[in-house]
Motif scaffolding. Structure first.
Motif, PDB file in Angstrom:
ATOM      1  N   PHE A 127       0.867  -1.183   0.000  1.00  0.00           N
ATOM      2  CA  PHE A 127       0.000   0.000   0.000  1.00  0.00           C
ATOM      3  C   PHE A 127       0.898   1.225   0.000  1.00  0.00           C
ATOM      4  O   PHE A 127       2.098   1.121   0.296  1.00  0.00           O
ATOM      5  CB  PHE A 127      -0.888   0.018   1.242  1.00  0.00           C
ATOM      6  CG  PHE A 127      -2.010  -0.984   1.206  1.00  0.00           C
ATOM      7  CD1 PHE A 127      -3.172  -0.735   0.482  1.00  0.00           C
ATOM      8  CD2 PHE A 127      -1.900  -2.193   1.883  1.00  0.00           C
ATOM      9  CE1 PHE A 127      -4.200  -1.673   0.433  1.00  0.00           C
ATOM     10  CE2 PHE A 127      -2.927  -3.136   1.848  1.00  0.00           C
ATOM     11  CZ  PHE A 127      -4.077  -2.872   1.124  1.00  0.00           C
ATOM     12  N   ASP A 128       0.325   2.391  -0.335  1.00  0.00           N
ATOM     13  CA  ASP A 128       1.105   3.625  -0.301  1.00  0.00           C
ATOM     14  C   ASP A 128       1.228   4.109   1.151  1.00  0.00           C
ATOM     15  O   ASP A 128       0.395   4.864   1.636  1.00  0.00           O
ATOM     16  CB  ASP A 128       0.453   4.691  -1.179  1.00  0.00           C
ATOM     17  CG  ASP A 128       1.257   5.978  -1.177  1.00  0.00           C
ATOM     18  OD1 ASP A 128       2.389   5.982  -0.630  1.00  0.00           O
ATOM     19  OD2 ASP A 128       0.759   6.992  -1.693  1.00  0.00           O
ATOM     20  N   TYR A 129       2.294   3.636   1.817  1.00  0.00           N
ATOM     21  CA  TYR A 129       2.504   3.939   3.241  1.00  0.00           C
ATOM     22  C   TYR A 129       2.830   5.412   3.482  1.00  0.00           C
ATOM     23  O   TYR A 129       2.728   5.909   4.600  1.00  0.00           O
ATOM     24  CB  TYR A 129       3.647   3.079   3.788  1.00  0.00           C
ATOM     25  CG  TYR A 129       4.931   3.264   3.008  1.00  0.00           C
ATOM     26  CD1 TYR A 129       5.174   2.514   1.860  1.00  0.00           C
ATOM     27  CD2 TYR A 129       5.871   4.218   3.385  1.00  0.00           C
ATOM     28  CE1 TYR A 129       6.332   2.701   1.112  1.00  0.00           C
ATOM     29  CE2 TYR A 129       7.016   4.411   2.647  1.00  0.00           C
ATOM     30  CZ  TYR A 129       7.244   3.657   1.513  1.00  0.00           C
ATOM     31  OH  TYR A 129       8.382   3.859   0.769  1.00  0.00           O
ATOM     32  N   ALA A 130       3.222   6.157   2.405  1.00  0.00           N
ATOM     33  CA  ALA A 130       3.603   7.566   2.574  1.00  0.00           C
ATOM     34  C   ALA A 130       2.417   8.443   2.985  1.00  0.00           C
ATOM     35  O   ALA A 130       2.612   9.597   3.366  1.00  0.00           O
ATOM     36  CB  ALA A 130       4.231   8.099   1.285  1.00  0.00           C
ATOM     37  N   VAL A 131       1.189   7.901   2.947  1.00  0.00           N
ATOM     38  CA  VAL A 131       0.026   8.684   3.382  1.00  0.00           C
ATOM     39  C   VAL A 131      -0.071   8.745   4.907  1.00  0.00           C
ATOM     40  O   VAL A 131      -0.943   9.436   5.441  1.00  0.00           O
ATOM     41  CB  VAL A 131      -1.306   8.135   2.804  1.00  0.00           C
ATOM     42  CG1 VAL A 131      -1.280   8.112   1.275  1.00  0.00           C
ATOM     43  CG2 VAL A 131      -1.619   6.748   3.371  1.00  0.00           C
ATOM     44  N   ALA A 132       0.812   8.023   5.618  1.00  0.00           N
ATOM     45  CA  ALA A 132       0.674   7.919   7.083  1.00  0.00           C
ATOM     46  C   ALA A 132       0.569   9.282   7.793  1.00  0.00           C
ATOM     47  O   ALA A 132      -0.374   9.489   8.567  1.00  0.00           O
ATOM     48  CB  ALA A 132       1.807   7.078   7.665  1.00  0.00           C
ATOM     49  N   PRO A 133       1.515  10.235   7.538  1.00  0.00           N
ATOM     50  CA  PRO A 133       1.363  11.517   8.251  1.00  0.00           C
ATOM     51  C   PRO A 133       0.048  12.221   7.908  1.00  0.00           C
ATOM     52  O   PRO A 133      -0.621  12.766   8.790  1.00  0.00           O
ATOM     53  CB  PRO A 133       2.568  12.340   7.773  1.00  0.00           C
ATOM     54  CG  PRO A 133       3.566  11.328   7.293  1.00  0.00           C
ATOM     55  CD  PRO A 133       2.744  10.208   6.732  1.00  0.00           C
ATOM     56  N   LYS A 134      -0.330  12.174   6.638  1.00  0.00           N
ATOM     57  CA  LYS A 134      -1.579  12.831   6.216  1.00  0.00           C
ATOM     58  C   LYS A 134      -2.789  12.172   6.876  1.00  0.00           C
ATOM     59  O   LYS A 134      -3.740  12.841   7.283  1.00  0.00           O
ATOM     60  CB  LYS A 134      -1.703  12.775   4.688  1.00  0.00           C
ATOM     61  CG  LYS A 134      -2.855  13.588   4.141  1.00  0.00           C
ATOM     62  CD  LYS A 134      -2.899  13.560   2.616  1.00  0.00           C
ATOM     63  CE  LYS A 134      -4.224  12.999   2.128  1.00  0.00           C
ATOM     64  NZ  LYS A 134      -4.202  11.751   1.443  1.00  0.00           N
ATOM     65  N   LEU A 135      -2.754  10.857   6.997  1.00  0.00           N
ATOM     66  CA  LEU A 135      -3.859  10.149   7.652  1.00  0.00           C
ATOM     67  C   LEU A 135      -4.074  10.690   9.059  1.00  0.00           C
ATOM     68  O   LEU A 135      -5.189  11.022   9.459  1.00  0.00           O
ATOM     69  CB  LEU A 135      -3.562   8.649   7.728  1.00  0.00           C
ATOM     70  CG  LEU A 135      -4.442   7.870   8.719  1.00  0.00           C
ATOM     71  CD1 LEU A 135      -5.838   7.660   8.173  1.00  0.00           C
ATOM     72  CD2 LEU A 135      -3.808   6.547   9.098  1.00  0.00           C
ATOM     73  N   TRP A 136      -2.963  10.820   9.825  1.00  0.00           N
ATOM     74  CA  TRP A 136      -3.116  11.272  11.209  1.00  0.00           C
ATOM     75  C   TRP A 136      -3.439  12.751  11.288  1.00  0.00           C
ATOM     76  O   TRP A 136      -4.106  13.183  12.231  1.00  0.00           O
ATOM     77  CB  TRP A 136      -1.890  10.867  12.034  1.00  0.00           C
ATOM     78  CG  TRP A 136      -1.910   9.378  12.270  1.00  0.00           C
ATOM     79  CD1 TRP A 136      -1.196   8.429  11.586  1.00  0.00           C
ATOM     80  CD2 TRP A 136      -2.751   8.669  13.183  1.00  0.00           C
ATOM     81  NE1 TRP A 136      -1.526   7.172  12.031  1.00  0.00           N
ATOM     82  CE2 TRP A 136      -2.483   7.278  13.009  1.00  0.00           C
ATOM     83  CE3 TRP A 136      -3.702   9.046  14.123  1.00  0.00           C
ATOM     84  CZ2 TRP A 136      -3.130   6.289  13.756  1.00  0.00           C
ATOM     85  CZ3 TRP A 136      -4.339   8.057  14.874  1.00  0.00           C
ATOM     86  CH2 TRP A 136      -4.052   6.705  14.691  1.00  0.00           C
ATOM     87  N   GLU A 137      -3.009  13.542  10.283  1.00  0.00           N
ATOM     88  CA  GLU A 137      -3.452  14.942  10.221  1.00  0.00           C
ATOM     89  C   GLU A 137      -4.956  15.013   9.998  1.00  0.00           C
ATOM     90  O   GLU A 137      -5.650  15.840  10.596  1.00  0.00           O
ATOM     91  CB  GLU A 137      -2.761  15.670   9.057  1.00  0.00           C
ATOM     92  CG  GLU A 137      -1.441  16.302   9.447  1.00  0.00           C
ATOM     93  CD  GLU A 137      -0.683  16.822   8.224  1.00  0.00           C
ATOM     94  OE1 GLU A 137      -1.328  17.190   7.216  1.00  0.00           O
ATOM     95  OE2 GLU A 137       0.563  16.834   8.283  1.00  0.00           O
ATOM     96  N   ARG A 138      -5.470  14.165   9.123  1.00  0.00           N
ATOM     97  CA  ARG A 138      -6.914  14.153   8.867  1.00  0.00           C
ATOM     98  C   ARG A 138      -7.672  13.742  10.125  1.00  0.00           C
ATOM     99  O   ARG A 138      -8.747  14.261  10.419  1.00  0.00           O
ATOM    100  CB  ARG A 138      -7.253  13.187   7.724  1.00  0.00           C
ATOM    101  CG  ARG A 138      -6.740  13.610   6.381  1.00  0.00           C
ATOM    102  CD  ARG A 138      -7.352  12.770   5.270  1.00  0.00           C
ATOM    103  NE  ARG A 138      -8.738  13.153   5.034  1.00  0.00           N
ATOM    104  CZ  ARG A 138      -9.610  12.433   4.311  1.00  0.00           C
ATOM    105  NH1 ARG A 138      -9.215  11.294   3.773  1.00  0.00           N
ATOM    106  NH2 ARG A 138     -10.846  12.847   4.133  1.00  0.00           N
ATOM    107  N   ILE A 139      -7.118  12.780  10.870  1.00  0.00           N
ATOM    108  CA  ILE A 139      -7.769  12.363  12.122  1.00  0.00           C
ATOM    109  C   ILE A 139      -7.745  13.516  13.126  1.00  0.00           C
ATOM    110  O   ILE A 139      -8.748  13.805  13.783  1.00  0.00           O
ATOM    111  CB  ILE A 139      -7.092  11.092  12.678  1.00  0.00           C
ATOM    112  CG1 ILE A 139      -7.437   9.904  11.773  1.00  0.00           C
ATOM    113  CG2 ILE A 139      -7.509  10.823  14.122  1.00  0.00           C
ATOM    114  CD1 ILE A 139      -6.718   8.614  12.095  1.00  0.00           C
ATOM    115  N   ALA A 140      -6.593  14.218  13.199  1.00  0.00           N
ATOM    116  CA  ALA A 140      -6.495  15.365  14.124  1.00  0.00           C
ATOM    117  C   ALA A 140      -7.518  16.438  13.760  1.00  0.00           C
ATOM    118  O   ALA A 140      -8.081  17.102  14.639  1.00  0.00           O
ATOM    119  CB  ALA A 140      -5.082  15.939  14.095  1.00  0.00           C
ATOM    120  N   ALA A 141      -7.770  16.619  12.460  1.00  0.00           N
ATOM    121  CA  ALA A 141      -8.735  17.627  12.041  1.00  0.00           C
ATOM    122  C   ALA A 141     -10.149  17.289  12.505  1.00  0.00           C
ATOM    123  O   ALA A 141     -10.979  18.170  12.712  1.00  0.00           O
ATOM    124  CB  ALA A 141      -8.705  17.784  10.521  1.00  0.00           C
TER     125      ALA A 141
END
Ligand SMILES: [Zn+2]
Length: 310
Positions: free
Chosen positions: A251-265
């Motif tokens: 999978f495209d693991y590079a989305v990890a920081p963005k995923l947690w930013e979206r959760i923080a939002a």
């Protein structure tokens, strides 16, 4: 105040007028049943597809990462099962049996094309002959040799009323798994020591790569909790193992920081709070970025993607 009250009274009087005129047409029982049977398969299929998407992602994560799970592996088949007891409401039970042909035996309602069940010649609609079991996977796990989870297993199934025998060569998957939960939230949680609940909200909100990182993180939590000597910072360990899991499953693991930013939002409290699980996102962010860089370097130089001991 009186003026406002007068306006509200006028509005509610007008609405009451509308309400009186809006009502569902009277339908005969037969017509209601016919409409239920027409709508039923569509909604049950949509519901099955949602669960099918979760299965596809969690299966890929669990099989690609079996080598990380040590002795915690099980045989897996890549199927979704249902029987009439899977549907609690009487009316939905009616739809399931009359429209989808699901009876009292565990029936395969969805199967991953490249997974063990389909490879063995299984088909959607096949039912487990053993009426005592509600899960084909559990049936196979109970009969498998703990030390040889990939060894072939014969299973008697019923296809269109006729008994058939399938010889299944199971896939090997991590024993920690992700199940479906009918909740609107975005955050997975532990159901029991081996099973996590992935909420419908996350399935509707995130794309496949984001879901893979999120589900990988949750599978990692379960692995970390089951470890003989769990690390002190379980959140950091789950981030590390989870992102490696997503990378190993391609999978495209590079989305990890963005995923947690979206959760923080969606949950600003998690930026600094929630020390127990999935929180302290601001503190985790630099490590998540470094993790993506580390895996990119490993992949570029052809080295194995292994998170290290945990
Ligand atoms: Zn977490």
């Amino acid at each position: 105040v009186i003026r406002r009250f007068a306006i509200l009274a006028a509005i509610s009087w007008a609405l009451a007028g509308c309400m009186a005129r809006v009502s569902a047409p009277e339908l005969a029982e037969e017509e209601i049943r016919a409409r239920r049977d027409a709508l039923g398969p569509e909604v049950l299929n949509a519901f099955r597809d949602l669960k099918g998407r979760l299965l596809q992602i969690e299966y890929r994560l669990r099989t690609a990462n079996a080598p990380l799970c040590g002795p915690l592996v099980v045989p897996e088949l890549g199927v979704l099962m249902a029987d009439e007891n899977s549907f609690s409401e009487g009316v939905v039970q009616g739809i399931a049996s009359s429209s989808l042909g699901i009876g009292d035996r565990a029936t395969v309602v969805h199967a991953l094309p490249s997974a063990a069940f389909i490879r063995a010649g299984g088909r959607i609609g096949d039912a487990l002959a053993d009426a005592e079991h509600e899960s084909l996977t559990r049936f196979v796990i109970e009969r498998s040799d703990r030390d040889r989870p990939a060894a072939p297993i014969s299973v008697e199934m019923i296809r269109q009323g006729q008994p058939i025998e399938l010889t299944i060569e199971p896939d090997v998957a991590c024993a920690v798994r992700a199940g479906f939960s009918q909740e609107g939230t975005l955050l997975p949680r532990k159901h029991d020591a081996f099973t996590s609940a992935i909420p419908a909200g996350a399935l509707r909100y995130f794309d496949d790569d984001e879901l893979a990182v999120l589900i990988g993180h949750q599978l990692a939590h379960a692995l970390v909790d089951l470890a003989p000597a769990p690390p002190t910072d379980r959140e950091a360990a789950s981030d590390r193992i989870g992102v490696f899991m997503a990378a190993r499953a391609r999978f495209d693991y590079a989305v990890a920081p963005k995923l947690w930013e979206r959760i923080a939002a969606e949950y600003p409290g998690a930026i600094e709070g929630w020390p127990a699980h999935h929180g302290m996102i601001a503190r985790r962010m630099p490590a998540l970025h470094a993790l993506v860089d580390e895996i990119e370097r490993l992949a570029a130089s052809g080295q194995p993607l292994h998170p290290g001991r945990f």
